[in-house]
Design an enzyme around this catalytic site. Structure first.
Site, PDB file in Angstrom:
ATOM      1  N   SER A 261       0.845  -1.263  -0.228  1.00  0.00           N
ATOM      2  CA  SER A 261      -0.066  -0.049  -0.121  1.00  0.00           C
ATOM      3  C   SER A 261       0.817   1.097   0.022  1.00  0.00           C
ATOM      4  O   SER A 261       1.981   1.133   0.295  1.00  0.00           O
ATOM      5  CB  SER A 261      -0.642  -0.021   1.153  1.00  0.00           C
TER       6      SER A 261
HETATM    7  N1  SAH Z   1      -0.999  -3.792   3.783  1.00  0.00           N
HETATM    8  C1  SAH Z   1      -0.614  -4.809   2.856  1.00  0.00           C
HETATM    9  C2  SAH Z   1      -1.520  -4.714   1.678  1.00  0.00           C
HETATM   10  C3  SAH Z   1      -1.398  -5.766   0.662  1.00  0.00           C
HETATM   11  S1  SAH Z   1      -2.584  -5.761  -0.671  1.00  0.00           S
HETATM   12  C4  SAH Z   1       0.862  -4.139   2.350  1.00  0.00           C
HETATM   13  O1  SAH Z   1       1.124  -3.128   2.492  1.00  0.00           O
HETATM   14  O2  SAH Z   1       1.615  -4.913   1.987  1.00  0.00           O
HETATM   15  C5  SAH Z   1      -4.006  -6.632   0.099  1.00  0.00           C
HETATM   16  C6  SAH Z   1      -3.778  -8.018   0.346  1.00  0.00           C
HETATM   17  O3  SAH Z   1      -4.940  -8.464   0.675  1.00  0.00           O
HETATM   18  C7  SAH Z   1      -3.330  -8.803  -0.669  1.00  0.00           C
HETATM   19  O4  SAH Z   1      -2.197  -9.459  -0.522  1.00  0.00           O
HETATM   20  C8  SAH Z   1      -4.337  -9.638  -1.048  1.00  0.00           C
HETATM   21  O5  SAH Z   1      -4.035 -11.270  -1.281  1.00  0.00           O
HETATM   22  C9  SAH Z   1      -5.143  -9.976   0.376  1.00  0.00           C
HETATM   23  N2  SAH Z   1      -6.303 -10.359   0.412  1.00  0.00           N
HETATM   24  C10 SAH Z   1      -7.407 -10.255  -0.507  1.00  0.00           C
HETATM   25  N3  SAH Z   1      -8.668 -10.977   0.070  1.00  0.00           N
HETATM   26  C11 SAH Z   1      -8.015 -11.303   1.167  1.00  0.00           C
HETATM   27  C12 SAH Z   1      -9.161 -12.019   2.292  1.00  0.00           C
HETATM   28  N4  SAH Z   1     -10.103 -12.524   2.043  1.00  0.00           N
HETATM   29  N5  SAH Z   1      -8.377 -12.612   3.258  1.00  0.00           N
HETATM   30  C13 SAH Z   1      -7.087 -12.560   3.500  1.00  0.00           C
HETATM   31  N6  SAH Z   1      -6.172 -11.549   2.857  1.00  0.00           N
HETATM   32  C14 SAH Z   1      -6.627 -11.126   1.632  1.00  0.00           C
END
Ligand code: SAH
Length: 211
Positions: A60
């Protein structure tokens, strides 16, 4: 420029952009974002922008994380549930402030990579689960039933009901809600069994995928 200097400039930027919470700014000053981005993006690690990580997901944007963490009003007693571990960068930021973080990621390779980095960085207050975060923290250790703060880092089509249930009294949940490219950041406060929802502007996240 050295990463340490770039990190200081990022904190200054976040402050100039309206982030006033000293704990949040302090955490950004401590966590090395260059460890969490892919090797080919290391030189962009301190740009205030999201970057691609593996499996078509993103780390993010720092400002977006800072806004969300500020809305959470994090403190040292907080037990935090994070949905979407992704790179693990945000997990580290939260772990710098809160007592414990329970983080769920549905994509195993991402969770395993994040676990490797966060363990190497010495965090003992982060617990991991691989699975569907919309179902909340379950079948996992420690067996917590509710959390004082919950943060969702992927776009939900509605506020996940199971997460509302796992929000402790006086707890705060922050979640992007919407089906299109743009979503609205929602903040939910639970008080006396009632949920109060407020909206806090537009944002863009990868979708929350429920299985
Ligand atoms: N805060 C993280 C954001 C990653 S993007 C960072 O800064 O790296 C969001 C993440 O949510 C992705 O890795 C995706 O695979 C995950 N995601 C999507 N749906 C999900 C769910 N139902 N349960 C758990 N993770 C999920």
């Amino acid at each position: 420029m050295r990463f340490d200097d770039q990190r200081r400039l990022l904190v200054q930027d976040l402050h100039n952009l309206g982030i006033a919470d000293a704990k949040v700014l302090g955490a950004f000053g401590k966590v090395p974002r260059e460890l969490y981005v892919l090797p080919q993006y290391v030189e962009y690690a301190y740009r205030n922008q999201p970057l691609p990580i593996e499996m078509s997901q993103t780390i993010s944007q720092p400002l977006m994380i800072a806004i969300m963490l500020q809305y959470l009003e994090l403190g040292e007693d907080d037990l935090v549930l994070e949905i979407g571990t992704g790179s693990g960068y945000q997990s580290a930021l939260i772990a710098e402030i809160a007592r414990e973080v329970c983080t769920i990621e549905r994509l195993e390779p991402l969770s395993l990579r994040a676990q490797g980095i966060l363990k190497e960085q010495g965090y003992k207050n982060i617990h991991f689960r691989i699975g569907d975060g919309t179902q909340g923290w379950q079948k996992a250790f420690p067996p917590y039933k509710e959390f004082s703060k919950i943060i969702v880092s992927a776009a939900a089509s509605e506020i996940p009901p199971r997460l509302k249930e796992q929000l402790a009294s006086d707890g705060i949940l922050v979640v992007p809600v919407g089906r299109g490219y743009m979503q609205i950041l929602n903040r939910v406060v639970r008080q006396d069994g009632e949920y109060t929802v407020t909206e806090h502007g537009g944002c863009t996240f990868v979708p929350l995928v429920s299985t």
